[in-house]
Design an enzyme around this catalytic site. Structure first.
Site, PDB file in Angstrom:
ATOM      1  N   ASP A  90       0.868  -1.180   0.000  1.00  0.00           N
ATOM      2  CA  ASP A  90       0.000   0.000   0.000  1.00  0.00           C
ATOM      3  C   ASP A  90       0.907   1.234   0.000  1.00  0.00           C
ATOM      4  O   ASP A  90       1.700   1.426   0.922  1.00  0.00           O
ATOM      5  CB  ASP A  90      -0.889  -0.034   1.253  1.00  0.00           C
ATOM      6  CG  ASP A  90      -1.744   1.213   1.357  1.00  0.00           C
ATOM      7  OD1 ASP A  90      -2.328   1.601   0.335  1.00  0.00           O
ATOM      8  OD2 ASP A  90      -1.819   1.811   2.438  1.00  0.00           O
ATOM      9  N   THR A 127      -2.931   5.260  -3.970  1.00  0.00           N
ATOM     10  CA  THR A 127      -1.829   5.967  -3.302  1.00  0.00           C
ATOM     11  C   THR A 127      -0.516   5.786  -4.061  1.00  0.00           C
ATOM     12  O   THR A 127       0.274   6.715  -4.167  1.00  0.00           O
ATOM     13  CB  THR A 127      -1.674   5.472  -1.850  1.00  0.00           C
ATOM     14  OG1 THR A 127      -1.668   4.047  -1.857  1.00  0.00           O
ATOM     15  CG2 THR A 127      -2.805   5.945  -0.991  1.00  0.00           C
ATOM     16  N   THR A 128      -0.284   4.572  -4.598  1.00  0.00           N
ATOM     17  CA  THR A 128       0.933   4.349  -5.388  1.00  0.00           C
ATOM     18  C   THR A 128       0.837   5.130  -6.700  1.00  0.00           C
ATOM     19  O   THR A 128       1.807   5.753  -7.134  1.00  0.00           O
ATOM     20  CB  THR A 128       1.110   2.843  -5.690  1.00  0.00           C
ATOM     21  OG1 THR A 128       1.014   2.124  -4.469  1.00  0.00           O
ATOM     22  CG2 THR A 128       2.439   2.565  -6.339  1.00  0.00           C
ATOM     23  N   ASP A 154      -8.902  -0.156   2.242  1.00  0.00           N
ATOM     24  CA  ASP A 154      -8.901   0.476   0.921  1.00  0.00           C
ATOM     25  C   ASP A 154     -10.173   0.116   0.157  1.00  0.00           C
ATOM     26  O   ASP A 154     -10.810   0.973  -0.452  1.00  0.00           O
ATOM     27  CB  ASP A 154      -7.689   0.002   0.093  1.00  0.00           C
ATOM     28  CG  ASP A 154      -6.392   0.651   0.577  1.00  0.00           C
ATOM     29  OD1 ASP A 154      -6.458   1.386   1.576  1.00  0.00           O
ATOM     30  OD2 ASP A 154      -5.332   0.411  -0.033  1.00  0.00           O
TER      31      ASP A 154
END
Length: 562
Positions: free
Chosen positions: A64, A97-98, A394
């Site tokens: 994550d 997020t990445t 998530d």
């Protein structure tokens, strides 16, 4: 001569480190690219995981982006901006997020040659902002609404969104199992915005398939006193009393003094103490409640008293668990047992205490308000369960967003390729340097499908050429990377979907971060203030040490005198 005698101007403290100009902008860009390289390999269903071992000896395994960025403890001031956008993406949307870190790093990478060739950063910033607005409008135009569908259809569509998110996580192998569980949990909570109404409880042992969803509340059995085993462990339609008071005999406060002239009076004081506790317990029983939960301790006397009257009790229940029981059962937490009326009592269809692994759980199901759900997670290693919890968080966020902003876009790099094509086309209509800058922005967007291919071990150049050709025809707007075959496929038909809000947020945040870093041309670092802070901390510690020694000395003398 007069010019030579000009006094030297000292503006900053001695030892201050200043670096400015083009070199500083390039240095900041390099730092951000290094951060993006750290999380680059975690993107997508074939992304690798990172094992982070901190100074306290705890180990975290995660892919994550936000979790990795938090744990990296980055000190470079410009690179910290990427940590902030990963956190904000996690808080706002929950996933991507990445993506957001990768995009920001790639925008800067594309800007670097222009900066080195002498282009003014403000021109780049202006073009990037224009491109960002165009991209977001295009996403809104291409997004497909899932409004107006029946609940069953909506559930299926939301499960597809959750599966897309979970496919890139450790628990991707069981994504269908967890996706339906997440959708049921989010729909149970309905329109309530509080995230803590969906509880996730972790129990080591068993397999992932042993995880289950409780439409209500489940929490671990709390610390209990003697007499607990005699209490009934299962009720149909019980009344539930929620308290925030202690139900045990209280010892007198220190230094309390009671003067008696007659020893018989002592007994009356003891009796008064017992009468107070018995009075409280009687009122609990008279309320008609069959389950008594309290945030504070329920002592051995009370436990035995309730057991004799077939009432279940649990003390020291965690604050959030008590609040979730209150929300689910329709009860209200009481700070007194006087005048307990029926309206403040909660109720549920079934209460039981069950063994889950080697833990015992109190489970309330069939609650009238029904605005809560609890997922009990099972699995082998602790780190694995921790990562599974982050993955479910998530997925929960994504499903909630998809319910609220009910538009989805194709995943698998399809939407990125389509926007890239659209921006390249638009750039041709612009004269001047801006054409180059918007073109570079369009090229940067291709990092998502490119990285998906790299992480899966496919030839990225080959796949991207196929995608460009497909999108250029105007018919392949939903085509993205096919992770299973290494070719291209219609992402929409394969149900690789993500809420449009994820993409919009990611592009917005990444562009903002890139523009912010490009606009910084000077860094001033004052080492004096750092050393002053260090000295202050050291002197504070020394002071604490001295006072500790003084107390130790005093304690020693006290011991000898005795």
């Amino acid at each position: 001569m007069a010019a030579m005698l000009q006094p030297q101007i000292i503006l900053l403290k001695e030892g201050t480190d200043t670096s400015q100009g083009k070199a500083q902008v390039v240095s900041n860009i390099n730092a951000c690219m290094a951060v993006a390289d750290v999380v680059r390999t975690t993107l997508g269903p074939r992304g690798m995981d990172k094992l982070i071992h901190d100074d306290k000896g705890s180990t975290t395994i995660s892919n994550d982006g936000a979790t990795i960025m938090k744990l990296l403890d980055i000190v470079h001031p410009a690179a910290k901006i990427l940590v902030d956008i990963a956190k904000s993406q996690d808080a706002e949307v929950g996933d991507g997020t990445t993506t957001v870190v990768l995009l920001a790093g790639e925008f800067l990478k594309e800007a670097k040659p222009f900066i080195e060739d002498g282009a003014h950063p403000q021109n780049l910033i202006r073009s990037y902002r224009t491109a960002c607005t165009l991209a977001i409008n295009k996403i809104k135009e291409l997004a497909v609404s899932i409004e107006g569908k029946s609940l069953e259809e909506k559930k299926k569509l939301l499960a597809k969104c959750a599966s897309t998110t979970l496919s890139s996580k450790l628990i991707g192998g069981e994504k269908e199992f967890f996706a339906s569980m997440v959708v049921d949990a989010v729909i149970a909570v309905a329109n309530d915005d509080r995230l803590n109404l969906i509880g996730i409880k972790k129990v080591p042992g068993g397999t992932m398939r042993d995880s289950f969803l409780v439409n209500g509340v489940a929490f671990k059995k709390t610390f209990s006193y003697a007499g607990f085993e005699q209490q009934p462990k299962k009720f149909q339609n019980p009344k539930i009393l929620l308290l925030n008071i202690e139900l045990e005999l209280k010892s007198e406060k220190e230094n309390a003094e009671v003067r008696l002239s007659d020893p018989a009076q002592y007994q009356s004081i003891v009796d008064a103490e017992w009468n107070i506790i018995y009075d409280k317990l009687d009122k609990c029983v008279q309320s008609g409640a069959k389950i008594v939960l309290s945030r504070l301790a329920i002592g051995d006397l009370a436990t035995q008293y309730f057991a004799d009257r077939d009432i279940f009790c649990a003390g020291r229940v965690a604050e959030e668990d008590l609040q979730r029981v209150a929300a689910a059962t329709g009860g209200a937490v009481q700070t007194s047992v006087n005048n307990v009326v029926d309206e403040v009592l909660g109720s549920c269809e079934l209460f039981e205490e069950k063994q889950v692994g080697n833990e015992r759980f109190n489970i309330f199901s069939g609650c009238p308000s029904g605005h809560t759900a609890t997922i009990v997670l099972r699995g082998g290693a602790d780190q694995f369960i921790e990562e599974a919890e982050r993955s479910l968080h998530d997925a929960i966020m994504i499903v909630r967003r998809a319910l609220k902003n009910s538009t989805v876009v194709p995943g698998g790099g399809a939407i990125d390729m389509e926007i890239s094509r659209y921006l390249r086309q638009h750039a041709r209509t612009i004269a001047g340097k801006s054409q180059l800058f918007i073109n570079s922005y369009a090229k940067a967007l291709e990092i998502i499908p490119r990285q998906l291919c790299d992480n899966a071990g496919f030839d990225a150049t080959d796949v991207l050429n196929k995608l460009r050709q497909k999108h250029a025809t105007g018919e392949g707007l939903n085509y993205g990377v096919d992770i299973n075959t290494g070719g291209i496929a219609d992402s929409f038909a394969n149900f690789v979907w993500e809420p449009s809000v994820v993409k919009i947020n990611a592009i917005n945040a990444a562009t903002e971060a890139a523009c912010l870093i490009l606009s910084v041309d000077e860094t001033v670092k004052n080492p004096k203030s750092e050393s002053a802070q260090g000295e202050a901390a050291a002197s504070a510690m020394a002071g604490r040490g001295r006072s500790g020694a003084a107390f130790g000395g005093r304690g020693g003398r006290g011991m000898r005198r005795r």
